[in-house]
Design a protein around this motif. Sequence first.
Motif, PDB file in Angstrom:
ATOM      1  N   LEU A 297      23.801  48.159  44.026  1.00  0.00           N
ATOM      2  CA  LEU A 297      24.005  49.022  45.181  1.00  0.00           C
ATOM      3  C   LEU A 297      24.372  50.436  44.740  1.00  0.00           C
ATOM      4  N   SER A 298      25.139  50.560  43.679  1.00  0.00           N
ATOM      5  CA  SER A 298      25.495  51.880  43.155  1.00  0.00           C
ATOM      6  C   SER A 298      24.255  52.631  42.695  1.00  0.00           C
ATOM      7  N   ARG A 299      23.340  51.919  42.054  1.00  0.00           N
ATOM      8  CA  ARG A 299      22.084  52.557  41.658  1.00  0.00           C
ATOM      9  C   ARG A 299      21.339  53.097  42.865  1.00  0.00           C
ATOM     10  N   ARG A 300      21.366  52.360  43.968  1.00  0.00           N
ATOM     11  CA  ARG A 300      20.715  52.821  45.193  1.00  0.00           C
ATOM     12  C   ARG A 300      21.441  54.031  45.777  1.00  0.00           C
ATOM     13  N   MET A 301      22.751  54.086  45.614  1.00  0.00           N
ATOM     14  CA  MET A 301      23.498  55.266  46.058  1.00  0.00           C
ATOM     15  C   MET A 301      23.082  56.508  45.258  1.00  0.00           C
ATOM     16  N   VAL A 302      22.916  56.316  43.968  1.00  0.00           N
ATOM     17  CA  VAL A 302      22.470  57.418  43.114  1.00  0.00           C
ATOM     18  C   VAL A 302      21.070  57.865  43.529  1.00  0.00           C
ATOM     19  N   GLU A 303      20.204  56.919  43.795  1.00  0.00           N
ATOM     20  CA  GLU A 303      18.849  57.255  44.226  1.00  0.00           C
ATOM     21  C   GLU A 303      18.852  58.016  45.542  1.00  0.00           C
ATOM     22  N   ALA A 304      19.836  57.740  46.406  1.00  0.00           N
ATOM     23  CA  ALA A 304      19.940  58.426  47.691  1.00  0.00           C
ATOM     24  C   ALA A 304      20.552  59.820  47.556  1.00  0.00           C
ATOM     25  N   GLY A 305      21.064  60.148  46.365  1.00  0.00           N
ATOM     26  CA  GLY A 305      21.604  61.480  46.141  1.00  0.00           C
ATOM     27  C   GLY A 305      23.097  61.607  46.282  1.00  0.00           C
ATOM     28  N   VAL A 306      23.843  60.484  46.261  1.00  0.00           N
ATOM     29  CA  VAL A 306      25.303  60.554  46.335  1.00  0.00           C
ATOM     30  C   VAL A 306      25.826  61.102  45.002  1.00  0.00           C
ATOM     31  N   PRO A 307      26.611  62.184  45.014  1.00  0.00           N
ATOM     32  CA  PRO A 307      27.051  62.798  43.751  1.00  0.00           C
ATOM     33  C   PRO A 307      28.033  61.959  42.939  1.00  0.00           C
ATOM     34  N   ILE A 308      28.980  61.277  43.594  1.00  0.00           N
ATOM     35  CA  ILE A 308      29.960  60.482  42.857  1.00  0.00           C
ATOM     36  C   ILE A 308      30.052  59.093  43.469  1.00  0.00           C
ATOM     37  N   VAL A 309      29.783  58.098  42.641  1.00  0.00           N
ATOM     38  CA  VAL A 309      29.855  56.701  43.066  1.00  0.00           C
ATOM     39  C   VAL A 309      30.868  56.001  42.159  1.00  0.00           C
ATOM     40  N   GLN A 310      31.751  55.221  42.778  1.00  0.00           N
ATOM     41  CA  GLN A 310      32.697  54.421  41.998  1.00  0.00           C
ATOM     42  C   GLN A 310      32.481  52.952  42.309  1.00  0.00           C
ATOM     43  N   ALA A 311      32.177  52.177  41.285  1.00  0.00           N
ATOM     44  CA  ALA A 311      32.003  50.738  41.435  1.00  0.00           C
ATOM     45  C   ALA A 311      33.124  50.039  40.686  1.00  0.00           C
ATOM     46  N   THR A 312      33.908  49.263  41.399  1.00  0.00           N
ATOM     47  CA  THR A 312      35.030  48.547  40.797  1.00  0.00           C
ATOM     48  C   THR A 312      34.616  47.113  40.508  1.00  0.00           C
ATOM     49  N   MET A 313      34.930  46.642  39.316  1.00  0.00           N
ATOM     50  CA  MET A 313      34.584  45.265  38.977  1.00  0.00           C
ATOM     51  C   MET A 313      35.661  44.328  39.479  1.00  0.00           C
ATOM     52  N   GLY A 314      35.302  43.501  40.428  1.00  0.00           N
ATOM     53  CA  GLY A 314      36.239  42.545  40.985  1.00  0.00           C
ATOM     54  C   GLY A 314      37.202  43.194  41.957  1.00  0.00           C
ATOM     55  N   ILE A 315      38.416  42.668  42.030  1.00  0.00           N
ATOM     56  CA  ILE A 315      39.439  43.205  42.905  1.00  0.00           C
ATOM     57  C   ILE A 315      40.474  43.922  42.053  1.00  0.00           C
ATOM     58  N   VAL A 316      41.518  44.397  42.670  1.00  0.00           N
ATOM     59  CA  VAL A 316      42.536  45.135  41.937  1.00  0.00           C
ATOM     60  C   VAL A 316      43.118  44.279  40.807  1.00  0.00           C
ATOM     61  N   GLN A 317      43.292  44.898  39.634  1.00  0.00           N
ATOM     62  CA  GLN A 317      43.889  44.269  38.461  1.00  0.00           C
ATOM     63  C   GLN A 317      43.089  43.078  37.920  1.00  0.00           C
ATOM     64  N   THR A 318      41.799  43.048  38.155  1.00  0.00           N
ATOM     65  CA  THR A 318      40.963  41.972  37.633  1.00  0.00           C
ATOM     66  C   THR A 318      41.083  41.870  36.116  1.00  0.00           C
ATOM     67  N   TRP A 319      41.215  43.003  35.435  1.00  0.00           N
ATOM     68  CA  TRP A 319      41.267  43.033  33.977  1.00  0.00           C
ATOM     69  C   TRP A 319      42.712  42.995  33.457  1.00  0.00           C
ATOM     70  N   ASP A 320      43.645  42.636  34.303  1.00  0.00           N
ATOM     71  CA  ASP A 320      45.060  42.593  33.918  1.00  0.00           C
ATOM     72  C   ASP A 320      45.361  41.231  33.298  1.00  0.00           C
ATOM     73  N   THR A 321      44.963  41.057  32.049  1.00  0.00           N
ATOM     74  CA  THR A 321      44.938  39.735  31.422  1.00  0.00           C
ATOM     75  C   THR A 321      46.217  39.455  30.634  1.00  0.00           C
ATOM     76  N   HIS A 322      47.346  39.377  31.343  1.00  0.00           N
ATOM     77  CA  HIS A 322      48.601  38.980  30.703  1.00  0.00           C
ATOM     78  C   HIS A 322      48.546  37.534  30.226  1.00  0.00           C
ATOM     79  N   THR A 323      47.789  36.728  30.963  1.00  0.00           N
ATOM     80  CA  THR A 323      47.629  35.320  30.594  1.00  0.00           C
ATOM     81  C   THR A 323      46.148  34.986  30.500  1.00  0.00           C
ATOM     82  N   ASP A 324      45.820  34.049  29.624  1.00  0.00           N
ATOM     83  CA  ASP A 324      44.447  33.573  29.439  1.00  0.00           C
ATOM     84  C   ASP A 324      43.475  34.738  29.220  1.00  0.00           C
ATOM     85  N   ASN A 325      43.870  35.680  28.404  1.00  0.00           N
ATOM     86  CA  ASN A 325      43.056  36.858  28.135  1.00  0.00           C
ATOM     87  C   ASN A 325      41.647  36.484  27.687  1.00  0.00           C
ATOM     88  N   TRP A 326      41.528  35.589  26.698  1.00  0.00           N
ATOM     89  CA  TRP A 326      40.229  35.281  26.118  1.00  0.00           C
ATOM     90  C   TRP A 326      39.406  34.373  27.005  1.00  0.00           C
TER      91      TRP A 326
END
Length: 465
Positions: A297-326
């Motif tokens: 969808l972000s690629r389609r935003m770029v194609e439509a001419g949107v200057p700044i697109v932010q795509a977040t992976m998952g929800i907030v703190q998805t990469w906050d791997t205090h436990t089970d990091n690997w």
Amino acid sequence: MLPFPKSGAPRYHLDRRGFLRMGTMGVIGTAVPRSFAQASPKSPEGFGKAKSVLIVMLSGGPSQLDMLDPKPDAPAEVRGDFSTIGTTIPGVRVCEHLPLFAKQTDRWSIVRTLAHREHNHLLATHVALTGRPTPVPRGGSDLDRVETRNDFPNFAAALDYVRPRNDGVPTGVSLPNYLIEGPLTWPGQHAGFLGAKHDPWQIQGNPNAADFRMQALAMREGITPVRLESRRELLEALNQGRRTLTGTDSDSFRDQQNIAFNLLTSGKMTEAFEISQESDATRDRYGRNQFGQSLLLSRRMVEAGVPIVQATMGIVQTWDTHTDNWGKLKDRLLPQLDQGLAALTDDLTESGLMDQTMVIVMGEFGRTPRVSTLPGQTLPGRDHWAHAYSGLFAGAGVRGGQVLGTTDAQAAYPVTQSWSPADVCSTIFNALGIDHDVRINDRLNRPHDLLNGIPITSLYTGQKA
């Protein structure tokens, strides 16, 4: 869906009643933006190379050691569980669970020495998305600091302020969700002191869902462009009557009405959100998951001419791997990131859009060099670490196939030049052709330099840091 998903926040309702309610979204910023200057003869490398910037935000803080800056010769409590693989860059290795990326490193600049001082998610997110420290009220705690209209505007909002547009295409789109956890709302996601007029669009929905569509951009059955224009005339008459009765003129009321009309009369964005138009093969290449489809969808935003697109992976703190990091990295995060980025850069390259689109992959910070196990947990992980972390840059003139910056033997601290979020901010605006001396004014009409860092010119020149 626009512009805020949180409870009690204003939204656009683009039906008949919604148009009459648009005036409730007042603009708090009061200053007139300074016109951005023409590029000086000594503009930094990369000036104006990008028409769009796509920020892939890995919220929570991805581990530099387990991804882009591995230390295979370090002790086990530092190097972690993963092995490494070679890349297209001689002598450069990355995590074994990034096989597609390893074959495409000729497209990317790997920056291993991003650094700042904030180890708290909320404060660090504001720093990452604005290039500025998060203001903390006197007597307040930085641990519970959430977004306010005193914040510095994020990239998209600031760009909308200095380079406004009225063609029905927003300056910024953020997807697929707002960064909220319980009562905490991450700062750095909106226009701050510039006011709601400049807030980027916030999409709250899963592009991988079968019923995903932007209902807010669709006119109700029976509403034609002619009827829409008649409603515009009616609303202007009502506005004039209110001005006559009250003796006041609400710019924000008219601004929001015009935004709404422009959205409905422009077919660009309605078309861009129709992700179902993509073939099954294309959607499969990106990955049939929220993140992969968000990149599509972000690629389609770029194609439509949107200057700044932010795509977040998952929800907030998805990469906050205090436990089970690997486990989290191996089973879900790294495979989805690897697949989605490969498809995205393939499409942008084949279409020629990579030449005018800067792609940045980053989190708000990295992870601690030393492995630890939280009390009551059995699976180890890594904690917050902002002293050194990694990011990726590609497109719009960025030189691929290089590594910038070197960290110490534990990926804990830079041993060569480091770059701050302020430098990333300046790099983004430099790429978009915003001159270095642009200023924006806050609610008290105080001027602030928009760029407070130094563009990372090594991205273009290939100079080793």
